[in-house]
Every structure is written in structure tokens, then in C-alpha cells.
Design a protein around this motif. Structure first.
Motif, PDB file in Angstrom:
ATOM      1  N   UNK A  15     -29.291 -18.478 -26.163  1.00 48.07           N
ATOM      2  CA  UNK A  15     -29.538 -16.713 -27.234  1.00 48.07           C
ATOM      3  C   UNK A  15     -30.360 -16.211 -25.817  1.00 48.07           C
ATOM      4  N   UNK A  16     -29.131 -14.775 -26.733  1.00 51.03           N
ATOM      5  CA  UNK A  16     -29.436 -13.598 -25.318  1.00 51.03           C
ATOM      6  C   UNK A  16     -29.248 -14.130 -24.208  1.00 51.03           C
ATOM      7  N   UNK A  17     -28.335 -14.890 -23.800  1.00 52.00           N
ATOM      8  CA  UNK A  17     -27.955 -15.071 -22.227  1.00 52.00           C
ATOM      9  C   UNK A  17     -27.134 -15.732 -21.749  1.00 52.00           C
TER      10      UNK A  17
END
Length: 187
Positions: free
Chosen positions: A31-33
Motif C-alpha cells: 500500500x502507498x508504495x
């Protein structure tokens, strides 16, 4: 150049000037990467394994991987001599490359020599080979269930587990991928 998103098991790549075989490759996104590709690579010359994570935007150089059909001729010192069937050229393959696969070498058997950048890096054998049992404990009449196994030494020196009904002189089919008994072959 090959995008790392396209890496698959069995691909050969060049990394830091050395050739690696892709043993495993997984696309991973946290997530978010940024997304990345996690790989397990085997060095084709040294044999060691490494794990490497690539960014999904990277590319790697693809190695020149090819196969040539060859016939086993003889052992010479610390190497084995094969003849390429296309042009009758003789090729010496070191014992290190063969490893325990040398137990499947029979006179005149045909194999595939794997080349990476014009250098032999592996020998592929047929999936099944037929070998004769040279020693095993005697079987007993009626032992035909095949669920209990005993060790048997084969003509090339390899030892495999076989059912109780297998006797000395029997020919058996062996799986070269995991050194396992497949079936008895009629004489």
C-alpha cells in the motif's frame, strides 16, 4: 532489454556481468508504495542463489540461452565428453556442471546441452531413463503391493528406493528430476 515485469521462471538474465537463471519471480505491491518484482536467481556459473528485488520500472539484460542436442561419448579425467549431433563437434563438460546427474550417463545417451553466451552451463536429461538394478535385497513372493520401499543400486551407481518386488537384473524407469522409481520395465 527485458522489463522485470515480464520475468518468468526459467528466463536467463545478465546482472552485474554474471548470468543468472530466474528460479522464481513475483510481482508485489504494498500500500502507498511503488510496485516491485521479487526474484530468486541462480548464478549459472557459481551455482549460488540470491534474492533480488527490482522496481517495476527497471529492465534487465536478457542472456543468450540456447540448447544443442548431444550424445555422451566418454569420461576424460574431471570432465565428460559429448558430441554435438548437428556438427559432430566434441565438447568437454566439467563434472561440476553435471553434479549428481552423472549417474544418468549411459554410453551413447542423448542429452540437451544448455548454452549461455556460447558456454555450456547445464545438461538436461530426458525426464525418464531406464536402468538395470545391480544390487538390492531379495524380494519375497507375493510382495506386489508396491507400498513398501527398499534401496536398490543401479548400473550407473545411483541408489533409488524401489518396491519390494524388484529384484537384481530388473530394468526400471527412473525419474531424473527427483531420482525416484517410476515403474518396472518388461525385459
Amino acid at each position: 532489454m527485458l522489463p522485470v515485469n515480464d520475468l518468468r521462471k526459467g528466463d536467463a538474465i545478465i546482472l552485474d556481468g554474471e548470468t543468472y537463471l530466474v528460479v522464481d519471480a513475483h510481482f508485489h505491491r504494498a500500500q502507498q508504495r511503488k510496485a516491485n518484482v521479487k526474484t530468486k536467481l541462480k548464478n549459472m556459473l557459481k551455482g549460488n542463489m540470491i534474492e533480488k528485488t527490482f522496481s517495476s520500472t527497471e529492465s534487465v539484460e536478457e542472456a543468450d540461452l540456447s540448447y544443442k542436442k548431444a550424445q555422451y561419448l566418454y569420461e576424460e579425467g574431471d570432465s565428460y565428453v559429448f558430441m554435438i549431433l548437428d556438427n559432430y563437434e566434441q565438447v568437454h563438460v566439467s563434472a561440476d556442471i553435471l553434479g549428481d546427474s552423472k549417474y544418468y550417463l549411459l554410453d551413447s545417451c542423448e542429452v540437451d546441452l544448455q548454452y549461455i553466451n556460447d558456454e555450456v552451463t547445464a545438461v538436461r536429461f530426458p525426464i525418464h531413463v531406464i536402468l538395470e538394478v545391480t544390487y538390492t535385497e531379495p524380494g519375497f513372493k507375493g510382495d506386489t503391493t508396491g507400498s513398501t520401499l527398499k534401496p536398490a543400486k543401479l548400473e550407473t551407481g545411483i541408489e533409488v528406493n524401489v518396491p519390494l518386488f524388484i529384484n537384481i537384473g530388473d530394468k526400471i524407469k527412473v525419474d531424473t528430476r527427483d531420482d525416484s522409481y517410476v515403474e518396472r520395465v518388461n525385459k
